[in-house]
Design a protein around this motif. Structure first.
Motif, PDB file in Angstrom:
ATOM      1  N   VAL A 172      41.968  39.326  35.702  1.00  0.00           N
ATOM      2  CA  VAL A 172      40.743  39.871  35.731  1.00  0.00           C
ATOM      3  C   VAL A 172      39.582  39.080  35.747  1.00  0.00           C
ATOM      4  O   VAL A 172      38.772  39.667  37.078  1.00  0.00           O
ATOM      5  N   LYS A 223      36.982  39.371  39.108  1.00  0.00           N
ATOM      6  CA  LYS A 223      35.882  39.245  39.230  1.00  0.00           C
ATOM      7  C   LYS A 223      35.055  38.816  39.567  1.00  0.00           C
ATOM      8  O   LYS A 223      33.717  38.585  40.203  1.00  0.00           O
ATOM      9  N   GLU A 224      35.274  37.153  39.207  1.00  0.00           N
ATOM     10  CA  GLU A 224      34.204  36.288  39.524  1.00  0.00           C
ATOM     11  C   GLU A 224      34.331  36.002  40.658  1.00  0.00           C
ATOM     12  O   GLU A 224      33.396  35.787  42.181  1.00  0.00           O
ATOM     13  N   HIS A 250      35.330  38.346  43.553  1.00  0.00           N
ATOM     14  CA  HIS A 250      35.041  39.111  44.395  1.00  0.00           C
ATOM     15  C   HIS A 250      34.166  40.529  43.688  1.00  0.00           C
ATOM     16  O   HIS A 250      34.196  42.256  43.864  1.00  0.00           O
ATOM     17  N   GLY A 251      33.899  40.540  41.783  1.00  0.00           N
ATOM     18  CA  GLY A 251      33.667  41.882  41.765  1.00  0.00           C
ATOM     19  C   GLY A 251      34.072  42.745  41.597  1.00  0.00           C
ATOM     20  O   GLY A 251      34.377  43.332  40.559  1.00  0.00           O
ATOM     21  N   GLY A 252      35.440  42.417  41.427  1.00  0.00           N
ATOM     22  CA  GLY A 252      36.829  44.186  40.790  1.00  0.00           C
ATOM     23  C   GLY A 252      37.550  43.896  42.162  1.00  0.00           C
ATOM     24  O   GLY A 252      37.774  42.481  42.846  1.00  0.00           O
ATOM     25  N   SER A 281      38.759  46.718  32.087  1.00  0.00           N
ATOM     26  CA  SER A 281      38.178  45.955  31.493  1.00  0.00           C
ATOM     27  C   SER A 281      36.748  46.577  32.802  1.00  0.00           C
ATOM     28  O   SER A 281      35.646  46.029  33.652  1.00  0.00           O
ATOM     29  N   ALA A 338      37.404  46.063  35.894  1.00  0.00           N
ATOM     30  CA  ALA A 338      37.852  45.424  36.840  1.00  0.00           C
ATOM     31  C   ALA A 338      38.382  45.993  38.393  1.00  0.00           C
ATOM     32  O   ALA A 338      38.258  46.331  39.687  1.00  0.00           O
ATOM     33  N   ARG A 350      38.112  49.230  41.119  1.00  0.00           N
ATOM     34  CA  ARG A 350      37.267  50.263  41.114  1.00  0.00           C
ATOM     35  C   ARG A 350      37.266  51.665  41.175  1.00  0.00           C
ATOM     36  O   ARG A 350      38.832  52.011  41.983  1.00  0.00           O
TER      37      ARG A 350
END
Length: 452
Positions: free
Chosen positions: A277, A281-282, A284-286, A331, A333, A335
């Motif tokens: 996760v 997230k870091e 690609h934002g998800g 989370s 993550a 979308r």
């Protein structure tokens, strides 16, 4: 790897001997090399018909026409031409007597099917029928399609069924384009359910369908995983290729080849879900697409299987997947309008000698997908499983010669599939156009003769 029988059957010097011995003469299957085209059916003749001129047939005809096909509403229009694709709408069947329409439509048409032609039949969901007799007719269509697929498979022709729920007719474009296209070359004799539960996306793109999407493929170092990463990238996805440290060089090579990135991670480690996760997230934002392909085998008969061999397979093939999904969903993550695709197996459908652990894990994925999908539909997320049959991978190449040759012939197409064939179905299920398909398990097995 070489299919010796295929080579012999199509060599002018030896094909007569193959025929005289009564051996199968597999037809070379048509396969695409690049990504989807907005007009894949240019120069192709498609025959359409139905019990009635229903809503489903109208949408199917529009999808074929938009794809560039010459669509014929009457077999009288054929002239001397072969047929490259057929769509028949059986959603209007009212009872057993109406099943005669299948014979009347297909009887004169089957001899006109070109090599590698595609047959797609639409039917109503039996449970939505107005009477038991109508339900029987709808379910009877499935037996027809599976049998027809076995009769025409020797020419590389596939036949598949799409059950269309009430109100799902507007979702037919994606499935029709896939099942009538070259991409479905090793998918045959399948019954797919099209439903209304998943929230509809904006107009699905027909070309570069995954542009702007982030896709995660586990077990991406080689085989089906590597082919899937390549295929998703061809449709425009940014692919995160995940595999274990022992395959670090191979997974980095896959990532470099597809213009993606590598993530080295043991999915069974306790910290793996949180690390996954965090990385997604870091960077690609998800994530939009998750393909759970990583899996292992530890084959032994149950009497000889150790607890460690059982636990290892269940940990990688099932427990790690559930844990990763829990983390991705909790989370946020994953979308909205995301796609989850799980690699099950023909072993999970039919079982296999010496694979009680593996078959258990792959059958569990089928049940997991069916239970998971309804709860995600309000977010526009779909979840489906893919069950490969005999696919020509490095593992198959290590089989004894005769075992390999027999395995290749145990399907309607009389040959093994390619990793690309599995990747094609995964890519379709990962696309926006597959939003009507969720909770399904679809086999990629050339209509294997073992199992349902």
């Amino acid at each position: 790897m070489t299919d010796r029988l295929m080579a012999l059957a199509h060599n002018p010097l030896t094909r007569g001997l193959v025929r005289a011995l009564g051996l199968p003469q597999p037809t070379p299957l048509a396969r695409a090399r690049g990504g989807w085209s907005a007009r894949p059916f240019v120069d192709q003749v498609m025959a359409v018909g139905g019990v009635t001129e229903g809503f489903a047939l109208r949408h199917a005809r529009e999808a074929l026409a938009e794809g560039g096909a010459t669509v014929l509403a009457s077999q009288a229009e054929l002239g001397g031409r072969d047929v490259h694709g057929v769509v028949f709408d059986a959603t209007g069947l009212g009872g057993p007597g109406a099943l005669r329409a299948l014979h009347d439509f297909f009887h004169p048409l089957v001899p006109r099917l070109a090599r590698n032609a595609r047959v797609t039949v639409l039917a109503s969901l039996p449970e939505e029928a107005e009477s038991p007799a109508a339900a029987a007719a709808s379910r009877g269509v499935e037996g027809f399609v599976r049998s027809l697929a076995k009769e025409v498979g020797r020419r590389g022709v596939t036949a598949n069924l799409v059950y269309v729920a009430r109100g799902a007719e507007t979702r037919l474009a994606g499935p029709v384009r896939f099942f009538c296209g070259v991409e479905s070359t090793y998918v045959s004799g399948q019954a797919v359910r099209l439903s209304t539960g998943v929230r509809a996306p904006a107009t699905p793109p027909l070309h570069q369908a995954l542009a702007g999407k982030v896709a995660l493929v586990t077990g991406a170092a080689r085989g089906i995983g590597a082919a899937t990463a390549e295929r998703l990238a061809q449709e425009g996805a940014r692919v995160v290729c995940l595999d274990v440290a022992a395959l670090e060089d191979a997974v980095k090579a896959t990532a470099a080849r597809v213009g993606g990135e590598a993530l080295v991670l043991d999915v069974t480690a306790p910290e793996a879900p949180a690390r996954l996760v965090a990385a997604l997230k870091e960077r690609h934002g998800g994530v939009d697409i998750v393909v759970h392909n990583a899996g292992i085998t530890r084959d032994r008969t149950l009497a000889k299987m150790t607890p460690e061999q059982w636990d290892a397979v269940l940990a990688v093939n099932l427990a790690a997947i559930v844990a990763a999904d829990d983390a991705l969903l909790a989370s946020g993550a994953l979308r909205d309008e995301g796609r989850l695709v799980y690699l099950s197996s023909i072993s999970g459908v039919a079982g296999n000698f010496g694979q009680t652990n593996y078959a258990t894990s792959k059958a569990a994925l089928i049940g997991y997908v069916a239970a998971l999908a309804p709860g995600l539909s309000s977010r526009g997320i779909s979840a489906n499983a893919v069950a490969p049959g005999f696919i020509e991978t490095a593992m198959v190449d290590k089989m004894p010669l005769m075992t390999r040759e027999v395995g290749r012939r145990l399907n309607a197409l009389s040959q093994g599939g390619q990793p690309r064939d599995v990747a094609e179905l995964v890519t379709f299920l990962a696309s926006p156009g597959a939003y009507g398909v969720t909770g399904n398990t679809i086999r990629v097995c050339g209509q294997g003769l073992i199992g349902a």
